[in-house]
Design an enzyme around this catalytic site. Structure first.
Site, PDB file in Angstrom:
ATOM      1  N   LYS A   1      67.517   8.330 -30.118  1.00 55.09           N
ATOM      2  CA  LYS A   1      66.492   8.804 -30.800  1.00 55.09           C
ATOM      3  C   LYS A   1      65.949   9.765 -29.937  1.00 55.09           C
ATOM      4  CE  LYS A   1      65.224   7.976 -34.988  1.00 55.09           C
ATOM      5  NZ  LYS A   1      66.062   7.618 -36.305  1.00 55.09           N
TER       6      LYS A   1
ATOM      7  N   ASP B   1      64.408  13.481 -38.827  1.00 53.52           N
ATOM      8  CA  ASP B   1      63.782  11.896 -39.041  1.00 53.52           C
ATOM      9  C   ASP B   1      62.437  12.302 -39.515  1.00 53.52           C
ATOM     10  OD1 ASP B   1      64.082   8.901 -38.669  1.00 53.52           O
ATOM     11  OD2 ASP B   1      62.381   9.279 -37.721  1.00 53.52           O
TER      12      ASP B   1
HETATM   13  P1  NAD Z   1      59.062  11.103 -44.332  1.00 49.28           P
HETATM   14  O1  NAD Z   1      58.162  11.759 -43.257  1.00 49.28           O
HETATM   15  O2  NAD Z   1      59.770  12.045 -45.149  1.00 49.28           O
HETATM   16  O3  NAD Z   1      58.313  10.425 -45.222  1.00 49.28           O
HETATM   17  C1  NAD Z   1      57.621   9.164 -44.710  1.00 49.28           C
HETATM   18  C2  NAD Z   1      56.660   8.506 -45.767  1.00 49.28           C
HETATM   19  O4  NAD Z   1      55.830   7.288 -45.182  1.00 49.28           O
HETATM   20  C3  NAD Z   1      55.617   9.346 -46.602  1.00 49.28           C
HETATM   21  O5  NAD Z   1      55.884   9.056 -47.760  1.00 49.28           O
HETATM   22  C4  NAD Z   1      54.499   8.753 -45.933  1.00 49.28           C
HETATM   23  O6  NAD Z   1      53.396   9.050 -46.809  1.00 49.28           O
HETATM   24  C5  NAD Z   1      54.787   7.522 -45.777  1.00 49.28           C
HETATM   25  N1  NAD Z   1      53.799   6.756 -44.989  1.00 49.28           N
HETATM   26  C6  NAD Z   1      53.549   6.967 -43.850  1.00 49.28           C
HETATM   27  N2  NAD Z   1      52.466   6.258 -43.401  1.00 49.28           N
HETATM   28  C7  NAD Z   1      52.103   5.194 -44.118  1.00 49.28           C
HETATM   29  C8  NAD Z   1      51.199   4.388 -44.457  1.00 49.28           C
HETATM   30  N3  NAD Z   1      50.486   3.995 -43.531  1.00 49.28           N
HETATM   31  N4  NAD Z   1      51.224   3.550 -45.639  1.00 49.28           N
HETATM   32  C9  NAD Z   1      52.174   4.036 -46.573  1.00 49.28           C
HETATM   33  N5  NAD Z   1      53.026   5.089 -46.368  1.00 49.28           N
HETATM   34  C10 NAD Z   1      53.078   5.793 -45.491  1.00 49.28           C
HETATM   35  O7  NAD Z   1      60.258  10.238 -43.555  1.00 49.28           O
HETATM   36  P2  NAD Z   1      61.710   9.845 -43.918  1.00 49.28           P
HETATM   37  O8  NAD Z   1      62.702  10.880 -43.463  1.00 49.28           O
HETATM   38  O9  NAD Z   1      61.594   9.394 -45.414  1.00 49.28           O
HETATM   39  O10 NAD Z   1      61.820   8.425 -43.130  1.00 49.28           O
HETATM   40  C11 NAD Z   1      61.007   7.184 -43.544  1.00 49.28           C
HETATM   41  C12 NAD Z   1      61.605   5.958 -42.853  1.00 49.28           C
HETATM   42  O11 NAD Z   1      63.184   6.062 -42.951  1.00 49.28           O
HETATM   43  C13 NAD Z   1      61.503   5.994 -41.234  1.00 49.28           C
HETATM   44  O12 NAD Z   1      61.586   4.620 -40.808  1.00 49.28           O
HETATM   45  C14 NAD Z   1      63.040   6.837 -40.736  1.00 49.28           C
HETATM   46  O13 NAD Z   1      62.979   6.562 -39.553  1.00 49.28           O
HETATM   47  C15 NAD Z   1      63.771   6.062 -41.803  1.00 49.28           C
HETATM   48  N6  NAD Z   1      65.018   6.791 -41.934  1.00 49.28           N
HETATM   49  C16 NAD Z   1      65.024   8.119 -42.343  1.00 49.28           C
HETATM   50  C17 NAD Z   1      66.531   8.647 -42.393  1.00 49.28           C
HETATM   51  C18 NAD Z   1      66.488  10.118 -42.842  1.00 49.28           C
HETATM   52  O14 NAD Z   1      67.620  10.627 -42.806  1.00 49.28           O
HETATM   53  N7  NAD Z   1      65.457  10.732 -43.050  1.00 49.28           N
HETATM   54  C19 NAD Z   1      67.624   8.062 -42.122  1.00 49.28           C
HETATM   55  C20 NAD Z   1      67.460   6.876 -41.718  1.00 49.28           C
HETATM   56  C21 NAD Z   1      66.205   6.135 -41.336  1.00 49.28           C
END
Ligand code: NAD
Length: 435
Positions: free
Chosen positions: A121, A161
């Site tokens: 990561k 991510d």
């Molecule tokens: P992103 O940046 O697209 O979205 C993040 C979301 O979290 C946004 O809607 C934001 O408003 C919300 N958020 C942030 N702080 C917050 C808070 N305090 N209260 C409520 N909501 C809040 O990120 P993503 O890519 O969707 O990733 C989200 C999660 O999924 C992370 O844990 C990431 O590690 C995990 N993940 C992502 C992927 C991927 O392919 N993007 C793959 C596996 C896991």
């Protein structure tokens, strides 16, 4: 491997690990699963620390001419199964401890899904929302050049991510290609996945993590005598993972009745129009103010009675207090490490079934693997081919976890961790420890 005594079992007391409580609790979960199986303590020992932790400091020029120094990380946790693999996060508060934890989870996720990848990561301490595209590009290129030979298509392969996307991946790949030898410039594009389609990306990659979450539910619920149609869901986080999970759930006949992100909450008992909400959130950088539902306060969001509560935001957001508020039957971990150990104990006592992140959110890395394969073979697959591969891999993996859980009485988390550890253990047993 023989059952030799473990010489370095790591810190035993809470708070003793300088990487922070999140890393410590992730390692504790690995140790607990290993103990439960009984023969995996050596693997748990190896996994308790990453192979490499790289910290870089990159000077970057702002648009107004000022210079600043950004801190970035790449943690290469384990590569016994193949090249290091894992996303790059841009967030102002990302820390080395968080990145270590996420790298460990990638090792487990890739092992559980039997992908030929290890776990890694990365992170860069910056707020992408506060940057112009040209500042973001300069920061990305400088970070990529600072990582230098520590990444590569056969060695360590980053992906998007939180806070990064296909455009950031295109800048990373382009920077890496510019440093590559002339004869390697074509294959060098495989250095990252999650690229734009026009530049060696894979159809379906953007929605892949959400699709993986939905695919897991399509396997799990029939195993419990239920189907997705008619289920109610609440999404915590509505970015890439949350908004795609919501749209795909809606397409399966489920109803998304509540959403909360960092700007506020919105609810609609008859079901939100998730495509319209996704368009609104992209335009307004959040869901607050969406006219297709009523505003919803934070505590009311957590208290909404639903079948599926789906955290898809930051780590550790489901703590004991919020867990106490929850009125769901399933906690579907779309985010990484969203549940604190105390919250998990509480939810288990209340009979809420937790679907662990390493099972639920692997759709992204599975499709990244398909992208990497296409880049190696100079192929471009149709989206239907990608979806077929993704479905098969998720179905096979979720089935193994479900069967192990019903055979042993283990929670789905312990069953998933045990499956991952056993796969890693087989390779370690075959290779033994050098020298
Ligand atoms: P992103 O940046 O697209 O979205 C993040 C979301 O979290 C946004 O809607 C934001 O408003 C919300 N958020 C942030 N702080 C917050 C808070 N305090 N209260 C409520 N909501 C809040 O990120 P993503 O890519 O969707 O990733 C989200 C999660 O999924 C992370 O844990 C990431 O590690 C995990 N993940 C992502 C992927 C991927 O392919 N993007 C793959 C596996 C896991």
């Amino acid at each position: 491997m023989t059952a030799s005594p473990l010489l370095s079992p790591g810190p035993a007391t809470p708070g003793a690990d300088p990487s922070g409580p999140l890393y410590e609790s992730a390692v504790a979960r690995v140790r607990a699963a290993a103990e439960e199986v009984g023969s995996l303590r050596e693997v748990a020992l190896i996994l308790s620390e990453p192979k490499n932790e790289i910290v870089v400091h990159c000077p970057v020029r702002r648009d107004d001419g000022r210079w600043e120094l950004l801190e970035g990380y790449r943690v290469q946790h384990n590569n016994i199964l193949g090249p290091y693999k894992g996303g790059i996060r841009y967030h102002p508060e990302v820390s080395l401890g968080d990145v270590k934890t996420l790298a460990l989870l990638m090792t487990l996720k890739c092992a559980l899904y039997q992908l030929p990848f290890g776990g890694a990561k990365g992170g860069l301490k910056l707020d992408p929302a506060a940057r112009s595209p040209s500042e973001l590009m300069r920061a990305t290129r400088r970070f990529t050049s600072a990582l230098g030979v520590n990444i590569g298509p056969d060695y360590d392969i980053p992906a998007p991510d939180m806070g990064t996307n296909a455009q950031v991946m295109a800048w990373m790949a382009d920077t890496y290609i510019n440093f590559a030898e002339i004869s390697q410039k074509v294959s060098a594009r495989g250095v990252v996945t999650g690229k734009p389609l026009s530049f060696g990306g894979c159809a379906g990659r953007e929605s892949a993590t959400g699709q993986g979450v939905v695919n897991v539910l399509r396997v799990l619920l029939p195993g419990r005598g239920e189907s997705l149609r008619g289920q109610t869901a609440a999404l915590l986080g509505f970015g890439n993972v949350g908004s795609w999970t919501a749209r795909l759930l809606e397409a399966e006949g489920a109803r998304v009745v509540a959403v909360l992100d960092h700007t506020g909450g919105v609810r609609r008992a008859e079901g939100l129009d998730c495509a319209a909400l996704a368009r609104y959130a992209a335009e307004h950088r959040g869901v607050a103010g969406f006219s297709g539902g009523e505003p919803l306060a934070e505590e009311a969001f957590y208290r909404t009675p639903v079948d599926l509560m789906i955290p898809a935001a930051l780590e550790q957001m489901i703590d004991a207090e919020r867990a106490d508020w929850l009125a769901c039957r399933y906690l579907v971990e779309a985010a990484n490490a969203p549940t604190t150990p105390a919250a998990e104990d509480l939810l288990q006592q209340r009979g809420v079934e937790i679907l662990p992140a390493i099972l639920c959110n692997a759709g992204g890395v599975v499709v990244s693997y398909l992208e990497w394969r296409q880049n190696r073979e100079a192929e471009t697959w149709e989206e239907a081919t990608v979806q077929r591969h993704l479905w098969t891999r998720v179905e096979r993996t979720a089935d193994r976890v479900l069967q192990r859980s019903s055979r042993t009485g283990q929670s789905l988390r312990t069953a998933a961790y045990a499956e991952a550890l056993e796969h890693l253990s087989e390779v370690y047993q075959a290779r033994s420890v050098f020298p």
